[in-house]
Write a protein that holds these residues in place. Sequence first.
Motif, PDB file in Angstrom:
ATOM      1  N   UNK A   1       0.842  -1.208   0.000  1.00  0.00           N
ATOM      2  CA  UNK A   1       0.000   0.000   0.000  1.00  0.00           C
ATOM      3  C   UNK A   1       0.871   1.251   0.000  1.00  0.00           C
ATOM      4  N   UNK A   2       1.917   1.254   0.824  1.00  0.00           N
ATOM      5  CA  UNK A   2       2.809   2.416   0.912  1.00  0.00           C
ATOM      6  C   UNK A   2       3.505   2.648  -0.426  1.00  0.00           C
ATOM      7  N   UNK A   3       3.898   1.535  -1.064  1.00  0.00           N
ATOM      8  CA  UNK A   3       4.605   1.635  -2.337  1.00  0.00           C
ATOM      9  C   UNK A   3       3.673   2.214  -3.402  1.00  0.00           C
ATOM     10  N   UNK A   4       2.414   1.774  -3.394  1.00  0.00           N
ATOM     11  CA  UNK A   4       1.444   2.280  -4.367  1.00  0.00           C
ATOM     12  C   UNK A   4       1.271   3.791  -4.198  1.00  0.00           C
ATOM     13  N   UNK A   5       1.328   4.270  -2.934  1.00  0.00           N
ATOM     14  CA  UNK A   5       1.213   5.699  -2.683  1.00  0.00           C
ATOM     15  C   UNK A   5       2.435   6.458  -3.170  1.00  0.00           C
ATOM     16  N   UNK A   6       3.623   5.838  -2.972  1.00  0.00           N
ATOM     17  CA  UNK A   6       4.870   6.522  -3.290  1.00  0.00           C
ATOM     18  C   UNK A   6       5.196   6.436  -4.784  1.00  0.00           C
ATOM     19  N   UNK A   7       4.588   5.487  -5.467  1.00  0.00           N
ATOM     20  CA  UNK A   7       4.984   5.206  -6.841  1.00  0.00           C
ATOM     21  C   UNK A   7       3.735   5.030  -7.701  1.00  0.00           C
ATOM     22  N   UNK A   8       3.158   6.142  -8.229  1.00  0.00           N
ATOM     23  CA  UNK A   8       1.859   6.107  -8.932  1.00  0.00           C
ATOM     24  C   UNK A   8       1.769   5.099 -10.079  1.00  0.00           C
ATOM     25  N   UNK A   9       2.853   4.866 -10.877  1.00  0.00           N
ATOM     26  CA  UNK A   9       2.694   3.915 -11.994  1.00  0.00           C
ATOM     27  C   UNK A   9       2.224   2.536 -11.558  1.00  0.00           C
ATOM     28  N   UNK A  10       2.354   2.242 -10.271  1.00  0.00           N
ATOM     29  CA  UNK A  10       1.940   0.928  -9.792  1.00  0.00           C
ATOM     30  C   UNK A  10       0.446   0.674 -10.015  1.00  0.00           C
TER      31      UNK A  10
ATOM     32  N   UNK B   1       5.444  -7.805  -4.935  1.00  0.00           N
ATOM     33  CA  UNK B   1       5.270  -8.327  -3.572  1.00  0.00           C
ATOM     34  C   UNK B   1       6.353  -9.361  -3.267  1.00  0.00           C
ATOM     35  N   UNK B   2       6.697 -10.146  -4.282  1.00  0.00           N
ATOM     36  CA  UNK B   2       7.731 -11.160  -4.087  1.00  0.00           C
ATOM     37  C   UNK B   2       9.087 -10.508  -3.791  1.00  0.00           C
TER      38      UNK B   2
ATOM     39  N   UNK C   1      11.792   0.572  -1.466  1.00  0.00           N
ATOM     40  CA  UNK C   1      11.299  -0.559  -0.672  1.00  0.00           C
ATOM     41  C   UNK C   1      11.957  -0.610   0.695  1.00  0.00           C
ATOM     42  N   UNK C   2      13.267  -0.416   0.720  1.00  0.00           N
ATOM     43  CA  UNK C   2      14.004  -0.470   1.987  1.00  0.00           C
ATOM     44  C   UNK C   2      13.532   0.635   2.936  1.00  0.00           C
ATOM     45  N   UNK C   3      13.281   1.833   2.372  1.00  0.00           N
ATOM     46  CA  UNK C   3      12.845   2.958   3.219  1.00  0.00           C
ATOM     47  C   UNK C   3      11.470   2.682   3.819  1.00  0.00           C
ATOM     48  N   UNK C   4      10.604   2.079   3.023  1.00  0.00           N
ATOM     49  CA  UNK C   4       9.256   1.776   3.538  1.00  0.00           C
ATOM     50  C   UNK C   4       9.370   0.869   4.768  1.00  0.00           C
ATOM     51  N   UNK C   5      10.195  -0.140   4.678  1.00  0.00           N
ATOM     52  CA  UNK C   5      10.340  -1.045   5.830  1.00  0.00           C
ATOM     53  C   UNK C   5      11.025  -0.349   7.005  1.00  0.00           C
ATOM     54  N   UNK C   6      11.994   0.540   6.683  1.00  0.00           N
ATOM     55  CA  UNK C   6      12.663   1.258   7.775  1.00  0.00           C
ATOM     56  C   UNK C   6      11.634   2.072   8.552  1.00  0.00           C
ATOM     57  N   UNK C   7      10.712   2.727   7.825  1.00  0.00           N
ATOM     58  CA  UNK C   7       9.707   3.545   8.503  1.00  0.00           C
ATOM     59  C   UNK C   7       8.704   2.679   9.264  1.00  0.00           C
TER      60      UNK C   7
END
Lengths: 351, 109, 550
Positions: A250-259, A271-272, A317-323
Amino acid sequence: MSGTGLLAGDLLAAGEDYLRCIGRADEFGAVDLVVGLLADGVPAERLLLELIAPAQRRVGELWAANRWSVAREHGATAVSERAVAAIATRVRPEPTLGRVTVACTDGEYHALPTRLLAEVLRLRGWRVDFLGANVPGPHLITHLHQSGPDAVALGCALATRLPRAHATLTACQAVGVPVLAGGPGFGADGRFARLLGADAWAPTADAAADRLAGGLPSFATPSQAPAHLADEEYTHLTRRRGELLTGAMAALAGAYPPMAAYTAHQLDATAEDLGHILDFLAAALYVDDVEVFTGFVTWTRGVLQARGVPARALAVGLRIFRDELRDFPRARHMLVRGIEAAHDRGADLET
Amino acid sequence: MLEKTPLRTEVQSTAEGTTRLVLTGDLDYDTAAELFTLVQELFSPDLRLLELDLSGLDFVDSSGVAALINVYNTARTRESAMRIIALTPYLRHLFKVTALDQVFELPPV
Amino acid sequence: MTTTRPAGGTDRMRQSTHVADEPPPAGPGEELLRAIVEACSEGVVLCDTDGVVVMVNAAAARMAPEILPGRPAASGRAAALFGHDHPEGDSREVGRGHLRLRVRREAFGVAHHAWYLRDVTAESARTDALLAERRRTEFLVEAGRRLSASLNTRRCARTAVELAVSFLADAAMVVLPPTGRRQAGWLRSVAGQHSLQEGAVTAASTAQVPGLAEALAGFPPVPSRWLDPGQAPRWLLPDGFGQAGHLLVTPLPGNGVPAGALVLARREGGPAFEEEDEVLVRVFAARAGAAISAAALYQEQSATNAILTSDLLPPALPALAGLELAGSLRSAQQAGLIGGDFYDLYLPGPGAAGEPLVVLGDVCGKGARAAVLAGQVRQSLRTLLLLERRPERLTSLLNRSLLASPSPNPFVTLVLGALRTGQQGHVLLDLAVAGHPPPLVLRRDGTVQEVTAGGSLLGALQETVMTPVTVDLAPGELCLLYSDGITEAVGGPTGRQMYGGQRLMQALSTCAGMPASAAVERLEQISTEWLGGDVQDDRVLLAVQARAAR
């Protein structure tokens, strides 16, 4: 070295031919080649370790560099399996030493290196039971009760399998059978084999054979769990894996619109990829070694770059998990180091 | 490991000679026997039609399908009928794969 | 601070005041003191500066009669008692014949010193016995831990001999009861040597050792036997062991069945096997015997199981002309390899007409019970093939056979395929799909199609419907048969998604160009990773591939 007069250079040349054969999934060509070399007097062990093993390492590199497809990589490996089998049926020394069980860790599918070890041990005079890839722990233990070997040789190619390798190792020791650990998963210097209480470790198949010939303790001493697991970061991370990944998607979809335009397959693949980050992070936490994680990040960055994917994607991806992982001090520290590794320009994978 | 939901059953009498059985939860290896036992009790000489509402079933495995076949076969030997009045798209797919859609009476799509 | 006085100081003041108040008592006379010393149970030897004995009391004279007044204390046998370097006030223990004495030295002024002797023989024997008992207990605890670890006779016997040489003997051998071939296997370990020795002797040879044959037979019951080392046959002792001084043969009592015998050897000059050693050996032998016989029972049962289940395991898939087969079966029952999913291959007998036939199916239920039904289905098919080879007719016959089966729920879904070779390396596959997920076809360009065949599941209904179909595979193309354990696996990144047919088709399309074995292994790997270590249902895959052109 071998008394056959065949120099290393000659095997190197044969190695090029061999790689060409397996790259075309040419089973007959590859088998004819190794059988011919056997007939010329090249010792079987050299064929396994100086021809097939290096070719398979090269296959892995070619895939990582995006020069070979997954299908070609798997086809080549399948042909190498046949080549190993061809050698095994032609050279069958009488077993004179003890009995050894050779197995891959539960969930582990990189069976060929372990198979090579099994064949080398057979050639050296051991009676070998090779259980193959992805051996469930209970199945291995049942086998140990039935066959009563002197030792287990346990292969682990990927650090993410270390927790299960640890469980298997402990179970083997609980039934009194000592374990020799091997494979890159245990670390280039075998540090994780020591940490998880393996009775011995060897970096290569021939070193493993030498180590076994020297004798392992006849009765394994069960080891203690590593002290750092007391903080339960590993446990919580693995338990919350699904939830963390759902959040991260979900966070990635917010940060990266082309998703938003991704197909179901692309979403699965994303996801993999995020799942791999968590799995290596969990493994790094399990053995408390940040290099397990940064090593994975560096390798992934190379693989992605070879496929034209910028390092930025990995860092996001790494930043999302860090947060997300605020309450996990060890994991956060590893993620911070991983983000550094994702940006490191000096460590590009050579292609 | 996935957490399992138990099988819940509700018996309603809708009309003379008709009994409706509403199933919710998991109908699988662990619960199939419950359904079979319950149905044996439901069949009485004056039961002419057993209606099954399967729209609340979360999961059905091969043992669950087997239990439904057993209900169907029991109904036939007792000279009554079994009709499925509601089901999930997954179950409809499962009946199609096993060709049971040609045997069971299903509601129209 | 300055005005307070420490409490202790006050006490001392008061005490000294108190003492000063009392009148000094009258001192005892020399005769009285001498009598007191004489009556003391501790030996007292008073010496002058030169170490010459001034006085010996009765207790000291009893313990060391050679000490006489007027002679140096440390002379003759008594020298061992009185060392010049003995520190003041310390005591040490000295053995003296069967006695054990504790010796202490005290100085009295500059002119005299005294030696105090205490007989601690009984006390020290108790301590020694306690320590020995503790070592024996520790040994038995360790033996119990190690012997209970394994269910394998060889490993149990190995553990027993290794434990025995660590505590009981210089060499230890376990002789196992003779097997069917009248051979008794043995394992031997020698103290200080890493390697284990193994071998076998004929049952007749065991009769050369008195008591051994009886111990191996378990009847008549025999106690441990001390053997004359001179009578021992050569095979009993390791090469280079030297002359054995003491030999002990102890039966290993099993749980109702004899587990063999333990032979212990100590070298010449070493301690003999005392009565209490024998007791310890007997307790140890009981534990070792229980472990070995439990292991023997387990192995006998698992050997029987292996025979019973061997027909239920998937068959080897040989290379056939023009086509490749590859299969994979993962049972939900972790330690077993059997379950309700199965595949099989039926080849026409030598010289017989007909095509090879493959089947992949799934019987209702789980575990061993399902495996037995799966075995029956495979066996029924083998028999029915004598009458009929057309897949759709076969399924109908199988349905009738299942309906007649005594199993409570003999429901089976399966795919049957007859394999024919076509023109130019093509393979034709005549398929009947009975209530089973339809097979998938992987074309050369990576396209994946679902086979349109369908039909009823078997064993449930009197009448079955079946729509057979023929699939044409060009060289390199592949048809994949699978069970719902693959598509209905719940897992994935979030742990709660069903794998589904779409993902399977997508994964299969990435296998274009792979040999069948590699494709099956890859699909199994993807499925296992999807499950993420969870085990839900049996999973089976079978690929039929037209061999790629060279």
